[in-house]
Design an enzyme around this catalytic site. Sequence first.
Site, PDB file in Angstrom:
ATOM      1  N   GLN A 142      -9.452  -4.076  -3.136  1.00 46.04           N
ATOM      2  CA  GLN A 142     -10.993  -3.761  -2.906  1.00 46.04           C
ATOM      3  C   GLN A 142     -12.106  -4.207  -4.044  1.00 46.04           C
ATOM      4  OE1 GLN A 142     -12.070  -1.942   0.166  1.00 46.04           O
ATOM      5  NE2 GLN A 142     -13.719  -3.017  -0.560  1.00 46.04           N
ATOM      6  N   ARG A 184       0.349  -0.908   0.338  1.00 42.02           N
ATOM      7  CA  ARG A 184       0.290  -0.327  -0.117  1.00 42.02           C
ATOM      8  C   ARG A 184       0.892   1.135  -0.262  1.00 42.02           C
ATOM      9  NH1 ARG A 184      -4.807   1.824   3.514  1.00 42.02           N
ATOM     10  NH2 ARG A 184      -5.746  -0.133   2.203  1.00 42.02           N
ATOM     11  N   ARG A 202     -12.400  -8.473   1.108  1.00 39.72           N
ATOM     12  CA  ARG A 202     -11.510  -8.876   1.290  1.00 39.72           C
ATOM     13  C   ARG A 202     -10.668  -9.797   1.911  1.00 39.72           C
ATOM     14  NH1 ARG A 202      -9.668  -3.500   1.646  1.00 39.72           N
ATOM     15  NH2 ARG A 202      -8.134  -4.130   0.875  1.00 39.72           N
ATOM     16  N   CYS A 228     -16.246   1.309   1.176  1.00 39.55           N
ATOM     17  CA  CYS A 228     -15.339   0.499   0.643  1.00 39.55           C
ATOM     18  C   CYS A 228     -14.676   0.816   2.533  1.00 39.55           C
ATOM     19  CB  CYS A 228     -13.716   0.663   0.115  1.00 39.55           C
ATOM     20  SG  CYS A 228     -13.467   1.991   0.529  1.00 39.55           S
ATOM     21  N   ASP A 284     -17.909   6.558  -1.419  1.00 38.04           N
ATOM     22  CA  ASP A 284     -16.107   6.209  -0.606  1.00 38.04           C
ATOM     23  C   ASP A 284     -15.881   8.173   0.096  1.00 38.04           C
ATOM     24  OD1 ASP A 284     -13.494   5.347   0.458  1.00 38.04           O
ATOM     25  OD2 ASP A 284     -12.414   5.909  -1.524  1.00 38.04           O
ATOM     26  N   HIS A 286      -7.251   1.148  -6.352  1.00 38.84           N
ATOM     27  CA  HIS A 286      -8.201   0.205  -5.682  1.00 38.84           C
ATOM     28  C   HIS A 286      -8.338  -1.541  -5.692  1.00 38.84           C
ATOM     29  CE1 HIS A 286      -7.689  -1.582  -1.194  1.00 38.84           C
ATOM     30  NE2 HIS A 286      -8.719  -0.355  -0.883  1.00 38.84           N
TER      31      HIS A 286
END
Length: 321
Positions: A135, A105, A296, A268, A228, A132
């Site tokens: 996700q 990340r 996830r 998310c 988000d 992402h």
Amino acid sequence: MTRHFLTDLDLSPAEQAEVLDLAAAMKADRYGYRTYAASGHASKTVAVIFDKTSTRTRVSFAAGVADLGGNPLIINPGESQIGHKESVADTARVLERMVHTIVWRTYAQAGLEEMARFSSVPVINALSDDYHPCQLLADLLTVREHCGRTAGLTLAYLGDAANNMANSYLLAGVNAGMHVRVAGPEGYLPDEAIVAAARERAQATGGSVLVTTSAAEALDGADVLATDTWVSMGQEDEKADRAEVFRPYAIDEAALAAAAPGAIVLHCLPAYRGYEISAGVIDGPQSVVWDEAENRLHAQKAIMHWLMDASGLIDAPGSSS
Ligand code: CP
Ligand code: NVA
């Protein structure tokens, strides 16, 4: 050839479906896949490196590697030499000799590309400023579970349409044959190159792309709603300005009423109730965010296994049960 997962388009539509099938199988038999401990060899190690903070990504990769019989090596922000004392290329050259997959990340997508260029083991994007993709695998698995399919469904994403989640919804959504609509204010719309890449992939899958500043246009009859945070990691200084400009794009009761009856709602997480999503919606019956968070784990186990297998690095494929 080593396979990496740096953007949503690193999987073809068929490969994405294969990973989602595997994720569903792994979910149905959580401890049945011990492919990181296969053939009596020592367990495989996965380095999971964080330059930004995390709850879900950190825990789901740690638990997922353990489920597969492997050893998760979590490196938290500030704990390694990477980036400040040592180049990404040199880090890759060292890690590839010790671990079997690198999960990272970070901020710049270019860093992930450099890591992959110098790594003979798979590199997985665990969130960058631009994408992402892990996700999105979880989100698509959740859509499949609740709607029975992805192809042909309309997904509307509202809010910061220039952030990593918006980009990944565009790419992964059309890859799965969805009609993806993203809505945000002028100045916060996706990059033209990403829209073009999504449109091109959509031609192969029957999906489509709509980019608009009209929340109503995006919401109209949509099957899946998504949003988000309005303030992504690294943008904390812009919080006050963003809260103002994004307000018309909140997913609240009125937004939900404009979608298809029974539409599901994705986020998310972390969520900011009263900003991008109302408490009534995220805590209401059409929200599937807790399934999405759980997924996830299953989706990442699947992509880790799939990349190792596709790269010829798994000793014995499939379930040990
Ligand atoms: N959705 C997500 O990536 O959450 P974390 O930042 O907690 O990992
Ligand atoms: N867009 C958010 C996603 C968090 C999972 C961020 O980058 O902070």
